[in-house]
Design a protein around this motif. Sequence first.
Motif, PDB file in Angstrom:
ATOM      1  N   ASP A   1      33.101  42.207  32.956  1.00  0.00           N
ATOM      2  CA  ASP A   1      33.436  43.562  33.399  1.00  0.00           C
ATOM      3  C   ASP A   1      34.222  43.581  34.720  1.00  0.00           C
ATOM      4  O   ASP A   1      34.019  44.443  35.572  1.00  0.00           O
ATOM      5  N   ILE A   2      35.124  42.633  34.858  1.00  0.00           N
ATOM      6  CA  ILE A   2      35.957  42.558  36.062  1.00  0.00           C
ATOM      7  C   ILE A   2      37.319  43.175  35.781  1.00  0.00           C
ATOM      8  O   ILE A   2      37.839  43.032  34.677  1.00  0.00           O
ATOM      9  N   GLY A   3      37.899  43.851  36.781  1.00  0.00           N
ATOM     10  CA  GLY A   3      39.268  44.293  36.588  1.00  0.00           C
ATOM     11  C   GLY A   3      39.614  45.686  37.081  1.00  0.00           C
ATOM     12  O   GLY A   3      40.692  46.189  36.778  1.00  0.00           O
ATOM     13  N   GLU A   4      38.727  46.301  37.841  1.00  0.00           N
ATOM     14  CA  GLU A   4      39.084  47.602  38.421  1.00  0.00           C
ATOM     15  C   GLU A   4      39.514  47.465  39.869  1.00  0.00           C
ATOM     16  O   GLU A   4      40.441  48.124  40.318  1.00  0.00           O
ATOM     17  N   GLU A   5      38.774  46.648  40.606  1.00  0.00           N
ATOM     18  CA  GLU A   5      39.065  46.466  42.033  1.00  0.00           C
ATOM     19  C   GLU A   5      40.465  45.883  42.240  1.00  0.00           C
ATOM     20  O   GLU A   5      41.058  46.037  43.300  1.00  0.00           O
ATOM     21  N   GLU A   6      40.956  45.195  41.219  1.00  0.00           N
ATOM     22  CA  GLU A   6      42.221  44.475  41.342  1.00  0.00           C
ATOM     23  C   GLU A   6      43.434  45.383  41.238  1.00  0.00           C
ATOM     24  O   GLU A   6      44.568  44.920  41.462  1.00  0.00           O
TER      25      GLU A   6
ATOM     26  N   ASN B   1      40.891  40.624  48.305  1.00  0.00           N
ATOM     27  CA  ASN B   1      40.663  41.422  47.094  1.00  0.00           C
ATOM     28  C   ASN B   1      40.011  40.611  45.983  1.00  0.00           C
ATOM     29  O   ASN B   1      39.208  41.144  45.206  1.00  0.00           O
TER      30      ASN B   1
ATOM     31  N   SER C   1      35.363  42.167  43.088  1.00  0.00           N
ATOM     32  CA  SER C   1      34.551  42.378  41.881  1.00  0.00           C
ATOM     33  C   SER C   1      33.183  41.737  42.017  1.00  0.00           C
ATOM     34  O   SER C   1      32.182  42.288  41.544  1.00  0.00           O
TER      35      SER C   1
ATOM     36  N   LYS D   1      42.297  45.686  49.356  1.00  0.00           N
ATOM     37  CA  LYS D   1      43.346  45.216  48.439  1.00  0.00           C
ATOM     38  C   LYS D   1      44.099  44.006  48.973  1.00  0.00           C
ATOM     39  O   LYS D   1      45.087  43.601  48.361  1.00  0.00           O
TER      40      LYS D   1
END
Lengths: 533, 533
Positions: free
Chosen positions: A518-523, B157, B161, B190
């Motif tokens: 569930d990784i991939g929003e902060e990026e 960044n 996560s 970021k």
Amino acid sequence: MDRTQQRFQIQRGALPSGKPVDLQEVAVLLQAGDDVAIARLPLAKGLHVRLPNGRLLIVGQRVLAGHKLALREIAQGQPVLRYGSIIGFATQTIEAGSHVHTHNLAVGTLHQQYVYGSELHLVQPVSIQEQRTFQGYRRPDGRAGTRNYLALIGTVNCAASAIRAIQKRFGAEILRRYPQIDGIIGLTHKNGCAMGSQGIATLQRVLAGMAAHPNVGAYLLVGLGCESNQIPNLISEMRLDVGERWKEPLSLNLQEHQGIAQTVEEGVRLIGELLPRVNDVRREAIPISELTLALQCGGSDGWSGVTANPALGYCVDELIRQGGTAVLSETPEIYGAEHVLLRRARSQEVGEKLLERLRWWEQYAAINGMEMDNNPSPGNKLGGLTTIYEKSLGAIAKGGSMPLNAVYQYAEQITERGLVVMDTPGYDPVSATGQVAGGANIMAFTTGRGSCFGFKPAPSIKIATNTPMYESMNNDMDLNAGVMLDGEGMSAEEAGRQILEEVIAVASGKKSKSEAQDIGEEEFAPWILGAIM
Amino acid sequence: MDRTQQRFQIQRGALPSGKPVDLQEVAVLLQAGDDVAIARLPLAKGLHVRLPNGRLLIVGQRVLAGHKLALREIAQGQPVLRYGSIIGFATQTIEAGSHVHTHNLAVGTLHQQYVYGSELHLVQPVSIQEQRTFQGYRRPDGRAGTRNYLALIGTVNCAASAIRAIQKRFGAEILRRYPQIDGIIGLTHKNGCAMGSQGIATLQRVLAGMAAHPNVGAYLLVGLGCESNQIPNLISEMRLDVGERWKEPLSLNLQEHQGIAQTVEEGVRLIGELLPRVNDVRREAIPISELTLALQCGGSDGWSGVTANPALGYCVDELIRQGGTAVLSETPEIYGAEHVLLRRARSQEVGEKLLERLRWWEQYAAINGMEMDNNPSPGNKLGGLTTIYEKSLGAIAKGGSMPLNAVYQYAEQITERGLVVMDTPGYDPVSATGQVAGGANIMAFTTGRGSCFGFKPAPSIKIATNTPMYESMNNDMDLNAGVMLDGEGMSAEEAGRQILEEVIAVASGKKSKSEAQDIGEEEFAPWILGAIM
Ligand SMILES: [Ca+2]
Ligand SMILES: [Ca+2]
Ligand SMILES: [Ca+2]
Ligand SMILES: [Ca+2]
Ligand SMILES: [Ca+2]
């Protein structure tokens, strides 16, 4: 004699003569016509090596792992090829079996030779029988999705908390009712106000690209109300409301909805209405010509240009023969070897656009007191890299060998097929954000040190450059190109075929390692240009 | 005659003569010695107004709401005072009761007159009996916290996560066991790689300032491993491990802990160990001299400089008399009226540091193709603002009238008491991040359009400039300075006293409106300087 014993003896040069080892067991040959191969392990003087053509080579001096071994004699002044490209010129006659490095190889005047389209490899499209497909979502505008997300898109940081609050209201138990939806993503960021026109325009391209993305089934723009990046302006500038769009440009702002609490209620209501509609799609067979593959590397090591990047290059070449698209980016890492891409530019116009972007970068770096210096560092040289071309070619290698069909600005919509360049920084999250906003629907990410990068809404397949890191971080690595260095080795071409199979599987719904966690929003990290006022 | 009727008649000028209205009922007088007052509602020609000194004034021309009314005759060439400061000079004789605007007021040559320390108001400290306290956390280094958070701080960044995954493991049911802990915050961002030395240095100041913050009981740095912003370097450069620090610089990185899954487990273990230790604190009475109040405005409107900002200025003056500290920032909004702050500079050195920052901004804006143009816009002029000084003074008004004791770079540690300036952009999240990193332990945020800003770990008190917005967004607004415009009005001084009471209450643990809604993580936004490579 077991493999460990043999490895030890190769390093000592103690293998009985007359018992040569195959080149692939001790070195990586990146392209058939290359003048050099890259030692996988330290090769001792006197080692007998059998080349693919059957001829025998005797190692003339010790060649360390990662360093170059001459496969044939190269006369003084002649070009030396690696990746099928010139990495420099022999400064003296180089004997077959010699170590090739700074003592006998230099760049010469290659950098002054900008030639457009002199090395255009012909793309040989595959036959209809060979046409591969993936299981994807066919959208009303004809584009193909590999995922099906609902997106909450912030125009400004001031709306980010409201977006997170809306997301929290849709827990796993609710989303389970919508099996065709991959999730509700919150695309929040740190900007959107107190920026100049260049900053706003770039951010608008990113946000609109995410809104229009084929992996996004519906979206809701959320703003504060008084920000510079106004929602009505974003919609009209980016033409999100014109006839051919299949998604409604829904929006909300905090000041019109009496603050956080009511905005969240209204957002929850709107998303609740969208869920059944977004869920109403099915995967179907779609030619892989509809895949747009973002190419990334992050946390590179000395093996990136030997294993994962060249292997990915073979995958890209095959994807392009299948009619698909690959997006090469990370302009600062291309810098210094642009002549290679120029020779593959489809037209002078495409080549000039690339050069214009490089000149822009020189200016961008200069006004910020920085330098576009991509020369091999002392550490790079210890690792075996000799010239700036060789270093940048190692990065470009993931783009394969096909013609360069187009050059795009950051987050610009990608409309051409084949190999294209999008100008982005090298920094992973910012680069990936531009590529995906431009329409990339899947990503291949090579890493040597070990990155845990993920990116919603486009799945990212991570390819390790070496086996020790792959084994250490195997919860995060999808593939291991380090196999090219192990045991009997694997060719870049074969490793590339494995990558393509994984691209097709993941495009069809198989979860990548980052998705499984569930990784991939902060990026999500739009490139912020200009001053923050 | 009820108030609505009276209001209507004031606008028509139809009140019976001989029945004057009090000035405070129709206008705002910002400081006792001011030459002008600001109309709260449109004042008709002929209206009789009683001044605070008992004298009568007859309105000479219609004066729109937000516009200036002359309280006395001002001879041509004489300065005109608002906020107790010169906003320009009369270009003709201005009669008492006249409308003061562009037709009779201009800036003259004030901007060329840089004088250091010519208007130093003496700070009259309060007596011991008058010393106010709040209920706060006294830290081992003597600093005072208003909150008690545990912080997960990302160096890059690429670690964000993992931080979010660690946070998710500590739900409300676990945290309930630690009543003295306000929460576990994730300070993700970021950047952290592919930056130049200026960018890294600024980011390090922010991250170290958060780690050392008195509202943070313990922290854990989380990195990837190969980023430019290396954890060991951050710790040593920022001296997070020297003897006088009371917090251990704990850290984790993904590459050393085999990726996301094990890093999260290790982080959960470390945080689990920290919880009981961080919980082992109690609030106690601490003088409010230990409060460092960050001053912010965001989403300003025409009333910001009439109600909320001047009221906040009175609160600041009283806090400083109590020995406390206030941090004025948003340099682009100071620009153009620096002469006012220079006249209050404690020393030439302090004044020169402010000027140096303004020159830096001119350069920063110029290389990015932007302008530091703070002149009143046509919209500002319609709203009643005449000169650049008046506009910037409206922003500076929240800093009160005390001497300027120090000027800090962005996110620099604040060590002086009294009024200080920290150089930041005007953009709220970036500005607030610098102020809190510098040590501000509470924030007062004025807003006209309606911002829903929150910021962990420092509570933010939002002050509405006008009653309609306050009533519309009352879930998000802590206070209403719009009462200065309503009914019989309220003086800026009285509104300022209410703000100070709220500052003390919130510092003592009362939840601000943004805290009650759990807002304040997304707003962490370090200023990113230099190119992203
Ligand atoms: Ca890279
Ligand atoms: Ca990268
Ligand atoms: Ca990550
Ligand atoms: Ca402001
Ligand atoms: Ca602000």
